[in-house]
Design an enzyme around this catalytic site. Structure first.
Site, PDB file in Angstrom:
ATOM      1  N   ASP A 195     -29.412 -50.358-117.578  1.00  0.00           N
ATOM      2  CA  ASP A 195     -30.216 -50.533-116.380  1.00  0.00           C
ATOM      3  C   ASP A 195     -31.146 -51.720-116.614  1.00  0.00           C
ATOM      4  O   ASP A 195     -31.808 -51.784-117.650  1.00  0.00           O
ATOM      5  CB  ASP A 195     -31.053 -49.268-116.151  1.00  0.00           C
ATOM      6  CG  ASP A 195     -31.092 -48.863-114.694  1.00  0.00           C
ATOM      7  OD1 ASP A 195     -31.532 -49.697-113.888  1.00  0.00           O
ATOM      8  OD2 ASP A 195     -30.700 -47.733-114.389  1.00  0.00           O
ATOM      9  N   ASP A 225     -31.850 -52.846-111.040  1.00  0.00           N
ATOM     10  CA  ASP A 225     -32.767 -52.074-110.219  1.00  0.00           C
ATOM     11  C   ASP A 225     -33.399 -52.935-109.114  1.00  0.00           C
ATOM     12  O   ASP A 225     -33.926 -54.020-109.403  1.00  0.00           O
ATOM     13  CB  ASP A 225     -33.873 -51.542-111.145  1.00  0.00           C
ATOM     14  CG  ASP A 225     -34.704 -50.453-110.515  1.00  0.00           C
ATOM     15  OD1 ASP A 225     -34.156 -49.395-110.187  1.00  0.00           O
ATOM     16  OD2 ASP A 225     -35.931 -50.660-110.352  1.00  0.00           O
ATOM     17  N   GLU A 239     -28.647 -52.810-107.253  1.00  0.00           N
ATOM     18  CA  GLU A 239     -29.182 -51.777-106.352  1.00  0.00           C
ATOM     19  C   GLU A 239     -29.997 -52.486-105.274  1.00  0.00           C
ATOM     20  O   GLU A 239     -30.909 -53.252-105.594  1.00  0.00           O
ATOM     21  CB  GLU A 239     -30.066 -50.803-107.126  1.00  0.00           C
ATOM     22  CG  GLU A 239     -30.489 -49.628-106.255  1.00  0.00           C
ATOM     23  CD  GLU A 239     -31.852 -49.051-106.593  1.00  0.00           C
ATOM     24  OE1 GLU A 239     -32.085 -47.876-106.293  1.00  0.00           O
ATOM     25  OE2 GLU A 239     -32.714 -49.789-107.140  1.00  0.00           O
ATOM     26  N   HIS A 289     -29.784 -40.597-109.753  1.00  0.00           N
ATOM     27  CA  HIS A 289     -31.009 -39.907-110.174  1.00  0.00           C
ATOM     28  C   HIS A 289     -32.086 -39.898-109.094  1.00  0.00           C
ATOM     29  O   HIS A 289     -33.140 -39.307-109.302  1.00  0.00           O
ATOM     30  CB  HIS A 289     -31.538 -40.584-111.444  1.00  0.00           C
ATOM     31  CG  HIS A 289     -31.903 -42.014-111.194  1.00  0.00           C
ATOM     32  ND1 HIS A 289     -30.961 -42.984-110.911  1.00  0.00           N
ATOM     33  CD2 HIS A 289     -33.102 -42.638-111.127  1.00  0.00           C
ATOM     34  CE1 HIS A 289     -31.564 -44.132-110.699  1.00  0.00           C
ATOM     35  NE2 HIS A 289     -32.868 -43.951-110.819  1.00  0.00           N
ATOM     36  N   ASP A 290     -31.852 -40.583-107.974  1.00  0.00           N
ATOM     37  CA  ASP A 290     -32.834 -40.627-106.881  1.00  0.00           C
ATOM     38  C   ASP A 290     -32.437 -39.757-105.692  1.00  0.00           C
ATOM     39  O   ASP A 290     -33.209 -39.641-104.735  1.00  0.00           O
ATOM     40  CB  ASP A 290     -32.982 -42.063-106.350  1.00  0.00           C
ATOM     41  CG  ASP A 290     -33.565 -43.019-107.369  1.00  0.00           C
ATOM     42  OD1 ASP A 290     -34.329 -42.577-108.246  1.00  0.00           O
ATOM     43  OD2 ASP A 290     -33.259 -44.241-107.274  1.00  0.00           O
TER      44      ASP A 290
HETATM   45  O1  TEU Z   1     -35.009 -47.062-106.824  1.00  0.00           O
HETATM   46  C1  TEU Z   1     -35.307 -47.851-105.736  1.00  0.00           C
HETATM   47  C2  TEU Z   1     -35.480 -47.191-104.421  1.00  0.00           C
HETATM   48  O2  TEU Z   1     -35.859 -47.851-103.494  1.00  0.00           O
HETATM   49  C3  TEU Z   1     -35.233 -45.784-104.160  1.00  0.00           C
HETATM   50  O3  TEU Z   1     -34.042 -45.224-104.323  1.00  0.00           O
HETATM   51  C4  TEU Z   1     -36.411 -45.004-104.585  1.00  0.00           C
HETATM   52  O4  TEU Z   1     -36.113 -44.064-105.539  1.00  0.00           O
HETATM   53  C5  TEU Z   1     -36.986 -44.382-103.368  1.00  0.00           C
HETATM   54  O5  TEU Z   1     -38.331 -44.258-103.563  1.00  0.00           O
HETATM   55  C6  TEU Z   1     -36.390 -43.071-103.010  1.00  0.00           C
HETATM   56  O6  TEU Z   1     -37.117 -42.471-101.992  1.00  0.00           O
HETATM   57  C7  TEU Z   1     -35.039 -47.619-108.080  1.00  0.00           C
HETATM   58  C8  TEU Z   1     -34.756 -46.561-109.115  1.00  0.00           C
HETATM   59  O7  TEU Z   1     -33.459 -46.076-108.938  1.00  0.00           O
HETATM   60  C9  TEU Z   1     -35.808 -45.512-109.026  1.00  0.00           C
HETATM   61  O8  TEU Z   1     -35.563 -44.426-109.888  1.00  0.00           O
HETATM   62  C10 TEU Z   1     -37.127 -46.154-109.355  1.00  0.00           C
HETATM   63  O9  TEU Z   1     -38.158 -45.226-109.159  1.00  0.00           O
HETATM   64  C11 TEU Z   1     -37.391 -47.380-108.500  1.00  0.00           C
HETATM   65  O10 TEU Z   1     -36.270 -48.232-108.377  1.00  0.00           O
HETATM   66  C12 TEU Z   1     -38.471 -48.215-109.129  1.00  0.00           C
HETATM   67  O11 TEU Z   1     -38.006 -48.794-110.301  1.00  0.00           O
END
Ligand code: TEU
Length: 574
Positions: A110, A218, A276, A348-349
């Site tokens: 990542d 990310d 992403e 994971h989100d």
């Molecule tokens: O996520 C970016 C993002 O915009 C979303 O998926 C975020 O989790 C959102 O707030 C969901 O409601 C990435 C990562 O995958 C995430 O785990 C991190 O928290 C975020 O970036 C910041 O690095």
């Protein structure tokens, strides 16, 4: 131990090898704990690599393991070139890379470079002030003229942060604000500064030299901001929406092109890059993944995982089969000729798909497998998030103290503590929407701690591990796990799945999601009832006995009626 990147990478069949690959995401904190501290680690991943290889996986994506204060579970990095002691050491990572390669798989890291941790030495130096050095490595701005610095409204613009509150934090050391699109512990790097870009590219090269095979990047579409940082339109949160000014900024293509030149182009070999990109449109995705530009191999788009958001992610909207088909179908069409899709239900989100778009109570097996069949037979590269291959469900949260995620805790704080909202209502929202649903420990066994840890897990284990676990499913040929194995195998063995074109069928059918994939004279047809009612589909030349795979017993298949959550894959012609 391999320190010089000599661990042999699997030989690539061709530059586009990832078009027939399947990626497995490991969230190390929740995967397997080897030392009993309740937190997953790299040796835990190593110990369970055969579970992943046994599925037929091509690429492992490791969520962040670098040094980090863990404010956002590692998405806040304080040293890009070391492993956090929670997860192990660089030697453990080298051993993991080697073991992944030995199994014919690849490993991608990542890359979190839109922001660092506020504890990163770059930021520590930057916050000291205007003395040159790294002072310009982050976004520093004065308070609004005429306002009292630090008071609400004095922020340089009105943007809200992703995790509650303003996107600006007052820094008394420097007498200025800094920008953080996520939490105040995650200051945004200033990519306008060429030294920042050089530092990021040097770090990427260091990881590739070490043997990693690419990166999941990310929020990589956020790295270029409109330099004017204009106010955004005010939303229900009371803050302005900055997305129009940073989700597709003026120099994002220039930065990614430079990354390609400085990192990937000079190297032999082939890598995997996936960006992403919250808010990315199909047209933009096509630009980013256009092979002639060579910026990224694929992106993660967010449209299908926003279908159940009503305005914001916390407000629920019901999703129909037509909604899913319209969205996924539109993306298939947009990237049909140029560019490439990545396919995912989970990460994971995101809450667990079987609880979200499926029916984890009424038809757990059927809905977990039907959704898998639909996703994996689209055109694109499928991603499996740990536990998805078992049909893992959303968590059981009794109380707000069961949550760990910064975003969930901020939501609760804002709605209940600050705005005196109803605690029961806020809990109900979090139970459905929290990112922690994805982060409960991987369910290896029916035993204590689900076989994840011998200690106390950092977040509660789902009690359903007594019947939903990897050990049971690996030995049961009729399990969700084995259906995933079949699907991954089909992508490898059947060129129409990997490379065939895509067309929706039976558009408008309220229950059945149907499509075909075609390559030359080979045609695969998928019919999936994504509902709790019976469904039917148009036969249109189908021989009903040519089922390649399905999620119901074979004897039930010779009809054009589908039971609730029944899905079948047909081979048409020869
Ligand atoms: O996520 C970016 C993002 O915009 C979303 O998926 C975020 O989790 C959102 O707030 C969901 O409601 C990435 C990562 O995958 C995430 O785990 C991190 O928290 C975020 O970036 C910041 O690095």
């Amino acid at each position: 131990m391999v320190l010089d990147g000599t661990s042999p990478r699997p030989a690539s069949r061709d530059a586009l090898w990832w078009q027939s690959a399947v990626v497995y995401q490991v969230y190390p904190r929740s995967f397997a704990d080897s030392d009993g501290d309740g937190i997953g680690d790299l040796r835990g991943v190593l110990a369970h690599l055969d579970h992943i290889a046994g599925l037929g996986i091509d690429v492992v994506w490791l969520s962040p393991v670098c040094r980090s204060p863990q404010a956002d579970n590692g998405y806040d990095i304080s040293d890009y070139q070391d492993i956090d002691p929670l997860f192990g050491t660089l030697a453990d990572l080298d051993a993991l890379i080697e073991a992944v390669h030995e199994r014919g798989m690849r490993l991608i890291m990542d890359l979190v470079v839109n922001h660092t941790s506020d504890e990163h030495p770059w930021f520590v130096e930057s916050r000291r002030g205007h003395l040159g050095g790294k002072s310009d490595w982050y976004f520093w701005r004065d308070a609004r003229p005429g306002s009292v610095p630090g008071e609400p409204g004095a922020e340089p613009n009105n943007w809200g942060a992703a995790f509650a509150g303003s996107a600006w934090e007052w820094c008394p050391d420097r007498n200025q604000y800094y920008l953080h699109l996520f939490s105040a512990k995650q200051p945004d790097l200033n990519w306008e500064n060429a030294e920042v870009r050089e530092a990021v590219f040097a770090m990427m090269n260091w990881w590739l030299d070490r043997g990693v095979d690419g990166f999941r990047m990310d929020v990589i579409n956020f790295i270029s901001k409109d330099p004017a940082l204009p106010d955004g339109e005010v939303t229900a949160t009371g803050y302005g929406d900055g997305m129009p000014y940073f989700s597709y900024g003026p120099r994002v293509h220039a930065y990614l092109a430079e990354m390609r030149r400085r990192v990937f182009e000079p190297r032999p070999g082939t890598y995997l890059t996936v960006g992403e990109m919250p808010g990315v449109t199909p047209q933009q995705a096509r630009e980013f993944t256009d092979s002639k530009r060579g910026q990224l191999d694929m992106v993660f788009q967010f449209e299908h995982v926003s279908l159940d958001h009503d305005g914001d992610k916390w407000t629920q909207r019901t999703v129909s089969v037509n909604d899913l088909r319209d969205t996924l179908g539109r993306w298939q069409e947009a990237l049909a000729e140029e560019g490439w899709n990545s396919l995912y239900w989970n990460n994971h989100d995101q809450p667990r798909v079987v609880s979200r778009f499926g029916d984890d109570e009424g038809c757990w097996f059927g809905s977990a497998t039907a959704l898998a069949i639909v996703l994996h037979l689209h055109r694109g590269t499928p991603y499996v998030y740990q536990g998805e291959e078992l049909g893992m469900t959303n968590a059981v949260f009794d109380d707000v103290t069961d949550f760990r995620d910064i975003e969930s805790l901020d939501y609760y704080e804002q709605t209940v503590v600050r705005n005196q909202g109803d605690p029961a209502a806020a809990l109900a929202v979090l139970r459905r929407k929290s990112r922690d649903n994805a982060r409960t420990p991987m369910q290896w066994t029916s035993g204590p701690g689900a076989g994840f840890t011998a200690g106390t897990p950092w977040i509660r284990v789902n009690p359903n591990h007594v019947w939903l676990n990897a050990a049971d499913q690996r030995s049961d040929p009729g399990s969700v796990y084995h259906l995933y194995r079949q699907l991954i195998g089909l992508r490898h063995s059947e060129p129409a799945v990997a490379r065939g074109d895509f067309a929706l069928l039976d558009v408008g059918n309220e229950h059945v999601y149907a499509f075909r994939r075609r390559l030359g004279s080979r045609e695969i047809r998928v019919v999936a009832n994504l509902s709790a009612a019976d469904g039917t589909f148009g036969r249109d030349g189908l021989e009903l006995d040519q089922v390649l795979l399905g999620n119901r017993p074979a004897r039930e298949r010779e009809t054009d009626r589908l039971a609730p959550w029944e899905a079948r894959v047909y081979l048409v012609g020869t």
